[in-house]
Scaffold this active site. Structure first.
Site, PDB file in Angstrom:
ATOM      1  N   PHE A 134      55.470  -8.647   1.329  1.00  0.00           N
ATOM      2  CA  PHE A 134      55.464 -10.108   1.470  1.00  0.00           C
ATOM      3  C   PHE A 134      54.038 -10.569   1.726  1.00  0.00           C
ATOM      4  O   PHE A 134      53.422 -10.194   2.726  1.00  0.00           O
ATOM      5  CB  PHE A 134      56.373 -10.600   2.613  1.00  0.00           C
ATOM      6  CG  PHE A 134      56.386 -12.114   2.676  1.00  0.00           C
ATOM      7  CD1 PHE A 134      57.209 -12.856   1.844  1.00  0.00           C
ATOM      8  CD2 PHE A 134      55.512 -12.800   3.519  1.00  0.00           C
ATOM      9  CE1 PHE A 134      57.179 -14.250   1.856  1.00  0.00           C
ATOM     10  CE2 PHE A 134      55.477 -14.192   3.536  1.00  0.00           C
ATOM     11  CZ  PHE A 134      56.317 -14.918   2.710  1.00  0.00           C
TER      12      PHE A 134
ATOM     13  N   ASP B 293      46.619  -6.904   4.580  1.00  0.00           N
ATOM     14  CA  ASP B 293      47.206  -8.187   4.962  1.00  0.00           C
ATOM     15  C   ASP B 293      47.755  -8.035   6.375  1.00  0.00           C
ATOM     16  O   ASP B 293      48.829  -7.474   6.582  1.00  0.00           O
ATOM     17  CB  ASP B 293      48.309  -8.576   3.971  1.00  0.00           C
ATOM     18  CG  ASP B 293      48.974  -9.915   4.333  1.00  0.00           C
ATOM     19  OD1 ASP B 293      48.759 -10.402   5.461  1.00  0.00           O
ATOM     20  OD2 ASP B 293      49.714 -10.459   3.487  1.00  0.00           O
TER      21      ASP B 293
ATOM     22  N   LYS C  47      48.340 -16.818  10.814  1.00  0.00           N
ATOM     23  CA  LYS C  47      49.302 -16.957  11.909  1.00  0.00           C
ATOM     24  C   LYS C  47      48.673 -17.006  13.309  1.00  0.00           C
ATOM     25  O   LYS C  47      48.181 -18.046  13.707  1.00  0.00           O
ATOM     26  CB  LYS C  47      50.367 -15.863  11.788  1.00  0.00           C
ATOM     27  CG  LYS C  47      51.212 -16.066  10.519  1.00  0.00           C
ATOM     28  CD  LYS C  47      52.474 -15.257  10.473  1.00  0.00           C
ATOM     29  CE  LYS C  47      53.366 -15.734   9.341  1.00  0.00           C
ATOM     30  NZ  LYS C  47      53.572 -14.789   8.266  1.00  0.00           N
TER      31      LYS C  47
HETATM   32  C1  LIG Z   1      53.460 -15.138   6.798  1.00  0.00           C
HETATM   33  C2  LIG Z   1      52.778 -14.165   5.925  1.00  0.00           C
HETATM   34  C3  LIG Z   1      52.012 -14.580   4.815  1.00  0.00           C
HETATM   35  C4  LIG Z   1      51.934 -16.018   4.364  1.00  0.00           C
HETATM   36  O1  LIG Z   1      51.417 -16.873   5.321  1.00  0.00           O
HETATM   37  P1  LIG Z   1      51.681 -18.457   5.185  1.00  0.00           P
HETATM   38  O2  LIG Z   1      50.878 -19.047   6.299  1.00  0.00           O
HETATM   39  O3  LIG Z   1      53.158 -18.655   5.357  1.00  0.00           O
HETATM   40  O4  LIG Z   1      51.229 -18.855   3.845  1.00  0.00           O
HETATM   41  C5  LIG Z   1      51.351 -13.616   4.092  1.00  0.00           C
HETATM   42  N1  LIG Z   1      51.418 -12.312   4.421  1.00  0.00           N
HETATM   43  C6  LIG Z   1      52.142 -11.874   5.471  1.00  0.00           C
HETATM   44  C7  LIG Z   1      52.162 -10.420   5.796  1.00  0.00           C
HETATM   45  C8  LIG Z   1      52.869 -12.779   6.245  1.00  0.00           C
HETATM   46  O5  LIG Z   1      53.609 -12.344   7.260  1.00  0.00           O
END
Ligand SMILES: *Cc1c(COP(=O)(O)O)cnc(C)c1O
Length: 425
Positions: free
Chosen positions: A144, A231, A273
């Protein structure tokens, strides 16, 4: 007027006037403080989602709110057409904090992933010498990385991508936590620019790879001259009991951040986040200048990226992680949580297993992905004053703010296990 509306009124308003892009737990929240949330009827809850690990520092942290208010009174947005007096010191602070040379600022996680993809591709062409338009990026199944049209192109979740095509090319998918698969693609494909990976797959259901996976990933990426892109939007900033989840991936288990920096340091690090404590949309790509400098003026940008509000809020939020030792707390209380859950699972039918790292954990419910058992458990948890949400049908993620204390966690474990008991046959 709002005072006369009930919870179901608020929910109906969203249903009637909003896009139906989410299926929330039916609770209407009004305020938050630390680990607690309150709904419009005044009922108090423990937050066990933390807005998908954005609110690591706890709701409405007074220091973050003070930084936000102070900055809001002075200056909110200049765009990058001009300099502002916060961006430079923010960049210096964050690059120091995470041991990188340069930072590219943006707002949401998906934007930062997009920027990382662009940087990686351009590095592939201009530094590695990949022929024009041939660059490929390796990704993992069940990943994701966000919701943009490019990112969903390499999602393996059909709901996220069906009927949103045509999809983008240039991505090769391999199984997660599989070093052989990575090496075999690196051996056979000669236009690979990078490998994009989550050190723990959060959305997929908190899949933790083998301890040495990330260290081996790093070694292979170096060997084949491919950028290792982590990520850490969900796993970063203390969540998994080390500052970055990649640090907790070598044999030192996060205890020696210095060693981790060399063995598992990503070439490109993506944060979002919790970098703002969930107070404001802030995200970033970090890497060294030999990579970042492929981006020149006019080649990337964002109106809100690097705005002074974002900079002030994020610096305070990162400072709090250190001052309140939230990483250490996540590590210690995460162990306690999994120990207690494991003890329950030994004699449980309805709960199959617990997995996770630090305070990013998941419970697997003994029912099919299509069943609504996990959903019903979450509704019951809500009734008992704890908010969590299922992912992929039969998995429940438990991720409280990292400032939760031991007494609170013990109370929550009682709520959770007594709820499970209601669902045992
Ligand atoms: C939440 C998330 C995203 C996307 O972030 P948004 O602020 O919702 O665009 C990308 N990668 C990971 C691993 C995430 O948990």
């Amino acid at each position: 007027m709002q005072a006369t509306l009930t919870a179901s009124n608020f929910i109906d308003l969203e249903l009637e006037y909003g896009a139906h892009d989410y299926h929330p737990i039916p609770v209407v929240l009004e305020s938050g403080k630390g680990v607690y949330l309150w709904d419009v009827e005044g009922k108090k809850y423990f937050d066990f989602l933390s807005a998908y690990s954005a609110v690591n520092q706890g709701h409405c942290h007074p220091r973050i709110i003070a930084a936000l208010n102070k900055q809001a009174e002075n200056l909110t947005l200049t765009s990058r057409a001009f300099h502002n007096n916060k961006l430079g010191s923010y960049m210096k602070y964050v690059t120091n904090y995470f041991n990188y040379e340069r930072l590219l600022p943006s707002n949401t996680g998906a934007e930062a992933v997009e920027a990382a993809i662009k940087i990686t591709r351009k590095w592939g062409y201009t530094v590695k010498g990949i022929p024009n338009d041939k660059a490929e990026i390796i990704v993992c199944s069940q990943n994701f990385h966000g919701r943009t049209s490019t990112i969903i192109s390499f999602s393996s979740d059909l709901g996220s991508k069906t009927n949103f095509g045509p999809h983008s090319n240039g991505f090769v998918t391999i199984p997660y936590n599989n070093i052989k698969a990575l090496e075999s693609v690196l051996k056979t494909h000669h236009n690979i620019a990078g490998f994009l990976v989550e050190p723990v797959q959060g959305e997929a259901g908190v899949y933790t790879p083998d301890r040495d996976y990330i260290r081996k990933v790093k070694a292979l990426c170096s060997k084949y001259n491919v950028l290792f892109i982590a990520d850490e939007i969900q796993t970063g900033i203390g969540r998994t009991g080390s500052l970055l989840a990649v640090c907790g991936s070598c044999s030192c288990e996060g205890h020696c951040e210095q060693q981790a920096k060399t063995f598992t340091r990503p070439d490109v690090l993506i944060l979002g986040k919790a970098i703002s404590g969930g107070t404001y949309p802030v995200s970033a790509v970090l890497c060294d200048s030999k990579i970042m400098d492929v981006i020149q003026p006019g080649q990337h940008g964002s109106t809100f990226g690097g705005n002074p509000m974002a900079c002030s809020v994020a610096m305070e939020a990162l400072e709090i992680i250190r001052d309140e030792k939230l990483t250490q707390n996540a590590r210690r209380l995460g162990e306690l949580f999994r120990l207690e859950m494991q003890a329950y699972i030994e004699k449980s039918y309805i709960v199959l297993r617990v997995r996770g790292r630090g305070l990013l954990n998941a419970i697997v419910i003994n029912d099919s992905q299509k069943s609504n058992t996990a959903w019903n458990i979450c509704l019951k948890l809500k009734e008992k004053g704890l908010l969590a949400k299922p992912t992929h049908g039969n998995i429940i993620r438990f991720a409280p703010p990292l400032m939760i204390n031991e007494d609170q966690l013990v109370e929550c474990i009682k709520i959770i296990t007594s709820t499970f008991k209601l669902f045992e046959p």
